[in-house]
Design an enzyme around this catalytic site. Structure first.
Site, mmCIF file in Angstrom:
data_model
loop_
_atom_site.group_PDB
_atom_site.id
_atom_site.type_symbol
_atom_site.label_atom_id
_atom_site.label_comp_id
_atom_site.label_asym_id
_atom_site.label_seq_id
_atom_site.Cartn_x
_atom_site.Cartn_y
_atom_site.Cartn_z
ATOM 1 N N GLN A 1 5.683 47.670 47.239
ATOM 2 C CA GLN A 1 6.652 47.290 46.204
ATOM 3 C C GLN A 1 7.432 46.081 46.723
ATOM 4 O OE1 GLN A 1 10.413 49.443 45.193
ATOM 5 N NE2 GLN A 1 9.564 49.503 43.142
ATOM 6 N N TYR B 1 17.772 45.244 39.630
ATOM 7 C CA TYR B 1 17.538 44.356 40.761
ATOM 8 C C TYR B 1 17.463 42.929 40.175
ATOM 9 C CZ TYR B 1 16.615 48.023 44.274
ATOM 10 O OH TYR B 1 16.739 49.056 45.162
ATOM 11 N N ALA C 1 7.550 60.589 42.349
ATOM 12 C CA ALA C 1 8.389 60.249 43.500
ATOM 13 C C ALA C 1 8.896 61.506 44.193
ATOM 14 C CB ALA C 1 9.547 59.365 43.051
ATOM 15 N N ARG C 2 9.917 62.168 43.590
ATOM 16 C CA ARG C 2 10.571 63.282 44.292
ATOM 17 C C ARG C 2 9.624 64.432 44.610
ATOM 18 N NH1 ARG C 2 15.247 63.547 39.936
ATOM 19 N NH2 ARG C 2 13.425 62.881 38.754
HETATM 20 C C1 LIG Z 1 14.986 58.912 47.571
HETATM 21 C C2 LIG Z 1 14.498 57.983 46.507
HETATM 22 C C3 LIG Z 1 14.326 56.619 46.779
HETATM 23 C C4 LIG Z 1 13.858 55.760 45.779
HETATM 24 N N1 LIG Z 1 13.631 54.443 46.080
HETATM 25 C C5 LIG Z 1 13.097 53.634 45.140
HETATM 26 C C6 LIG Z 1 12.759 52.294 45.450
HETATM 27 O O1 LIG Z 1 12.901 51.823 46.585
HETATM 28 N N2 LIG Z 1 12.246 51.521 44.454
HETATM 29 C C7 LIG Z 1 12.059 52.010 43.185
HETATM 30 O O2 LIG Z 1 11.600 51.279 42.317
HETATM 31 N N3 LIG Z 1 12.361 53.275 42.873
HETATM 32 C C8 LIG Z 1 12.858 54.091 43.818
HETATM 33 N N4 LIG Z 1 13.111 55.400 43.505
HETATM 34 C C9 LIG Z 1 12.855 55.869 42.122
HETATM 35 C C10 LIG Z 1 11.501 56.533 41.999
HETATM 36 O O3 LIG Z 1 10.453 55.630 42.271
HETATM 37 C C11 LIG Z 1 11.299 57.120 40.588
HETATM 38 O O4 LIG Z 1 11.427 56.045 39.683
HETATM 39 C C12 LIG Z 1 12.290 58.221 40.227
HETATM 40 O O5 LIG Z 1 12.539 59.070 41.327
HETATM 41 C C13 LIG Z 1 11.768 59.064 39.049
HETATM 42 O O6 LIG Z 1 10.517 59.622 39.356
HETATM 43 P P1 LIG Z 1 10.346 61.198 39.785
HETATM 44 O O7 LIG Z 1 10.874 62.027 38.653
HETATM 45 O O8 LIG Z 1 8.886 61.377 39.994
HETATM 46 O O9 LIG Z 1 11.164 61.428 41.024
HETATM 47 C C14 LIG Z 1 13.576 56.269 44.488
HETATM 48 C C15 LIG Z 1 13.724 57.633 44.236
HETATM 49 C C16 LIG Z 1 14.175 58.489 45.215
HETATM 50 C C17 LIG Z 1 14.315 59.943 44.904
#
Ligand SMILES: Cc1cc2nc3c(=O)[nH]c(=O)nc-3n(C[C@H](O)[C@H](O)[C@H](O)COP(=O)(O)O)c2cc1C
Length: 394
Positions: free
Chosen positions: A100, A170, A345-346
Site C-alpha cells: 500500500q 490522506y 483486516a481485523r
Molecule cells: C489496526 C488497523 C490498522 C489499519 N491500518 C490501515 C492502513 O495502514 N491503511 C489503510 O488503508 N487502512 C488501514 N486500516 C483499515 C483496514 O484496512 C480496513 O479498511 C478496516 O479495518 C475495515 O475492514 P475490516 O472490517 O475487515 O476490519 C487499518 C485497520 C486496523 C484495524
C-alpha cells in the site's frame, strides 16, 4: 453467470491470486529505522501460510513526510532488500503480496516525521501539533513522481501489486474532499479539479509499472462527514479512474482518519484505550472530546455493502469489497453481489489462519469481536488484544 467460488483462483490484471481473499492494510508498526524487520516479515508470512490469496503491506509511504509517524517505512533504495525478503517469504507460502503506497497528507505527523506535511490548504494536525503546508503545484508534481518511484521500488522488491491509498482523507483523498480542499486554483473547486491529484497519481503509477504488476486503489465511497466526499462525487471519480485505464481493481472504503475514523471500522469506539497511548495534554483532550472524534457506529457484517452495491451497479472495473467480512457467508454474499475479491483486516489480524480454517470448515466463525482495541496498538506494535495474534496463533 454462475457465482464464482471465493476459494477459486482469480485474475487481477496481470497477476492471478490462488483465491479471492485479500488481507487488507493494517499499519504494522514493525519497521524500526523505517526498514523491514523479521517481525514484519512474520506478520505477513502468517496470513500467507494461513491461506490468504494476497496480503497487503501497510503502510509504505512515498516520502518521509508522507508517513503517519516516524515509525513508518518509506519507499527508498535502502528498503528494497528487506522488502525482497518479505515478498520471498510470502511467495514461499503460495500467496501474493501488495504494497500500500501513499502520502498521509494532513494525517501525517510532521513533528514525529521531522518533515513537513502537505495538505490542500494549510491545515492543523492536533496529534503532531503542527500545520501541514499548503501544497504548491511543484509539491503536487513531486508527490506524484514519488508515487511512481515507490511503485518501481515495489516492483524491484518483488511485489505482485501496489495499492494506491486514495482514502481516509490522506493526501489524495483530502484533495477530493470539498470540506478540506478549499482551494480556488486548478486543484480546487469543481470535482474535476479536486480529482486531479488522485487521477494523476494513478496514471503515474500505471506508467511506472508498465503492466508488470497489478495496480489497485483504495478509494473512499464517502467520508461519513457533512461536507466531505459524498457517494455521488465518489462514484463519478471512480468512473473517471475506470475510464483512465490505470487501475486493475478498486477497493472500496469509507471514513476519515482525520475527522471520523469509526465510520471506517464500526463497532466499539476505543476512546479510553486511545487516551492511554497519548501523553498529556493529548490524552486529556482525547478523554474529553474522544466520544465526538471517535463517534460510534453499530457494527454489522459486510457494513459497506449497501454503498458498494451502487459502485458495482455502475462500474465494470473489478471491485474489492471491504468492511466486516469475517466468515464464509459474507464472502459468498460478496461473490453473489458481483464483487471479484473480498478484503479482510481485523478478522485476519485476530486469526491469520482464518482463511484455511474457513476453507476446511465453512461454518467457522471469526473470533474478532470488533472491539477495535487493535486500533491504538498501531502506536506500539499492531496486534489483536483478544487473541494475542499474530504473536500467538491457533
Ligand atoms: C489496526 C488497523 C490498522 C489499519 N491500518 C490501515 C492502513 O495502514 N491503511 C489503510 O488503508 N487502512 C488501514 N486500516 C483499515 C483496514 O484496512 C480496513 O479498511 C478496516 O479495518 C475495515 O475492514 P475490516 O472490517 O475487515 O476490519 C487499518 C485497520 C486496523 C484495524
Amino acid at each position: 453467470m454462475p457465482v464464482p467460488d471465493v476459494f477459486s483462483p482469480a485474475k487481477l490484471g496481470p497477476i492471478t491470486l490462488r483465491n479471492r481473499t485479500i488481507k487488507a492494510a493494517t499499519f504494522e508498526n514493525r519497521t524500526p529505522d523505517a526498514l523491514v524487520s523479521d517481525d514484519l516479515i512474520e506478520y505477513h508470512r502468517l496470513p500467507a501460510a494461513g491461506g490468504v490469496g494476497m496480503t497487503t503491506v501497510a503502510y509504505c509511504a512515498v516520502s518521509p513526510g508522507g508517513r503517519t509517524s516516524n515509525d513508518g517505512l518509506w519507499m527508498r533504495p535502502e528498503a528494497v532488500a528487506g522488502l525482497r525478503r518479505l515478498t520471498d517469504a510470502v511467495h514461499a507460502e503460495g500467496a501474493l503480496v501488495s504494497a500500500q503506497i501513499g502520502h498521509a497528507g494532513p494525517v501525517a505527523d510532521a513533528r514525529s516525521n521531522k518533515a513537513r506535511a502537505l495538505a490542500p490548504v494549510r491545515f492543523f494536525n492536533p496529534i503532531g501539533m503542527r500545520f501541514a503546508k499548503k501544497a504548491t503545484r511543484d509539491d503536487i508534481d513531486e508527490v506524484t513522481a514519488q508515487h511512481a518511484d515507490a511503485a518501481r521500488y515495489a516492483l524491484d522488491a518483488g511485489f505482485d501489486a501496489v495499492e494506491i491509498h486514495l482514502g481516509h482523507n490522506y493526501l489524495a483523498s483530502s484533495f477530493l474532499s470539498p470540506l478540506i480542499n478549499r482551494r480556488s486554483d486548478e486543484f480546487g473547486g469543481s470535482l474535476a479539479n479536486r480529482a486531479k491529484v488522485a487521477r494523476g497519481i494513478v496514471q503515474a503509477v500505471h506508467t511506472a509499472v508498465g503492466g508488470q504488476i497489478a495496480v489497485t486503489a483504495k478509494l473512499n465511497m464517502s467520508d461519513g462527514v457533512r461536507g466531505g466526499i459524498s457517494l455521488d462525487e465518489s462514484l463519478t471519480t471512480a468512473k473517471w479512474l475506470q475510464d483512465d485505464g490505470g487501475l486493475d481493481a478498486l477497493e472500496l472504503t469509507a471514513g476519515s482518519s482525520l475527522v471520523n475514523p469509526m465510520y471506517l471500522f464500526r463497532g466499539h469506539a476505543p476512546v479510553k484505550e486511545f487516551a492511554g497511548v497519548f501523553p498529556p495534554p493529548l490524552s486529556w483532550g482525547m478523554r474529553m472530546t474522544g466520544n465526538r472524534f471517535l463517534r460510534q457506529y453499530p457494527y454489522t457484517d459486510a457494513y459497506l455493502l449497501q454503498e458498494a452495491r451502487l459502485f458495482r451497479a455502475e462500474l465494470s472495473l473489478p471491485l474489492i469489497l471491504l468492511g466486516g467480512i469475517t466468515n464464509r457467508a459474507t464472502m459468498d454474499l460478496a461473490m453473489a453481489e458481483g464483487f471479484e475479491f473480498v478484503a479482510m483486516a481485523r478478522a485476519l489480524l485476530a486469526e491469520p489462519d482464518l482463511i484455511n480454517r474457513i476453507a476446511a470448515e465453512p461454518a467457522t466463525l471469526s473470533e474478532c469481536i470488533h472491539c477495535n482495541q487493535c486500533m491504538p496498538t498501531i502506536y506500539e506494535r499492531t496486534h489483536c488484544v483478544v487473541t494475542g495474534a499474530p504473536d500467538s496463533i491457533h
